[in-house]
Design a protein around this motif. Structure first.
Motif, PDB file in Angstrom:
ATOM      1  N   THR A  75      15.971  16.569  21.017  1.00  0.00           N
ATOM      2  CA  THR A  75      16.944  17.651  20.908  1.00  0.00           C
ATOM      3  C   THR A  75      17.637  17.690  19.550  1.00  0.00           C
ATOM      4  N   SER A  76      17.445  16.676  18.710  1.00  0.00           N
ATOM      5  CA  SER A  76      18.090  16.645  17.396  1.00  0.00           C
ATOM      6  C   SER A  76      17.087  17.067  16.320  1.00  0.00           C
ATOM      7  N   THR A  77      17.600  17.284  15.127  1.00  0.00           N
ATOM      8  CA  THR A  77      16.741  17.707  14.029  1.00  0.00           C
ATOM      9  C   THR A  77      15.851  16.548  13.564  1.00  0.00           C
ATOM     10  N   VAL A  78      14.834  16.899  12.791  1.00  0.00           N
ATOM     11  CA  VAL A  78      13.851  15.896  12.367  1.00  0.00           C
ATOM     12  C   VAL A  78      14.508  14.815  11.516  1.00  0.00           C
ATOM     13  N   GLN A  79      15.392  15.228  10.601  1.00  0.00           N
ATOM     14  CA  GLN A  79      15.980  14.263   9.673  1.00  0.00           C
ATOM     15  C   GLN A  79      16.883  13.263  10.392  1.00  0.00           C
ATOM     16  N   TYR A  80      17.479  13.652  11.507  1.00  0.00           N
ATOM     17  CA  TYR A  80      18.319  12.720  12.264  1.00  0.00           C
ATOM     18  C   TYR A  80      17.532  12.009  13.361  1.00  0.00           C
ATOM     19  N   ALA A  81      16.501  12.647  13.872  1.00  0.00           N
ATOM     20  CA  ALA A  81      15.687  12.003  14.908  1.00  0.00           C
ATOM     21  C   ALA A  81      14.925  10.810  14.333  1.00  0.00           C
ATOM     22  N   LEU A  82      14.455  10.913  13.097  1.00  0.00           N
ATOM     23  CA  LEU A  82      13.706   9.808  12.490  1.00  0.00           C
ATOM     24  C   LEU A  82      14.568   8.575  12.249  1.00  0.00           C
TER      25      LEU A  82
END
Length: 208
Positions: A75-82
């Motif tokens: 549910t979070s953006t790619v830059q924060y999910a990674l």
């Protein structure tokens, strides 16, 4: 008397003429068939719109995305999910997403499988996609290589380094053994462990 009767008859005639007019107006009101038809048409149109909406395929979000043996938040953006991968911060995640040609602000759960595979390949080849000075394992003690540890490898590497310092009997190793602060912090007022000792007052001497 006859004149009075004629006047009454004349007065009744206009009232009788007016009555049909009122009745005609009342008869004109019940003609609501077109309104009912329009209401039915509206209902039918609403049903048609709902059916059209239902026919459109809904994008299904993946709440968990598996990359590098870690469960990432879909549910979070790619830059924060990674950043859910141990050893990858926000700066590294932005670089990796751009190297994989993926929008860093896109939602991770909506990414197509092709983009997820590109992210996996970039994370696996971390050293080739990140500048040398950003690696967290420069000049490894055992191999001398420049590496970047992530996930369980990072936690195991930290434990091995602490055990090596303990075996060497270095200052940091001794501080780790004793459970004391390692990096020069003050210990008089903070970092106290063990039993709590309050203010101990001397017992009053027995009165002579």
């Amino acid at each position: 008397m006859a004149e009075k009767v004629e006047k009454k008859v004349k007065a009744a005639e206009p009232a009788a003429e007016a009555a049909p007019k009122k009745g005609g107006k009342k008869a004109a009101k019940p003609v609501e068939a077109p309104a009912e038809e329009t209401a039915q048409a509206k209902k039918g149109g609403a049903k048609g719109k709902k059916a059209a909406v239902e026919e459109k395929p809904k994008d299904e979000i993946k709440y968990i995305v598996r990359i590098a043996n870690a469960d990432l938040d879909g549910t979070s953006t790619v830059q924060y999910a990674l950043t859910g991968i141990h050893g990858i911060g926000i700066r590294c995640s932005k670089i990796l997403s751009r190297k994989a040609e993926v929008d860093p602000n896109a939602i991770m759960g909506y990414l197509p499988p092709e983009q997820v595979e590109r992210l996996k390949n970039v994370v696996e080849n971390f050293e080739a996609n990140i500048p040398l000075w950003m690696l967290n394992r420069r000049r490894d003690v055992y191999t001398g290589e420049d590496k970047h540890l992530t996930g369980i490898d990072l936690t195991m590497g930290i434990k091995e380094d602490i055990n090596l310092m303990k075996k060497m009997r270095s200052y940091k190793g001794l501080r780790h053994e004793r459970g004391q602060k390692v990096r020069g912090q003050r210990t008089k007022s903070t970092g106290r462990t063990g039993a709590i000792v309050g203010v101990v007052r001397k017992k009053e001497a027995a009165k002579k």
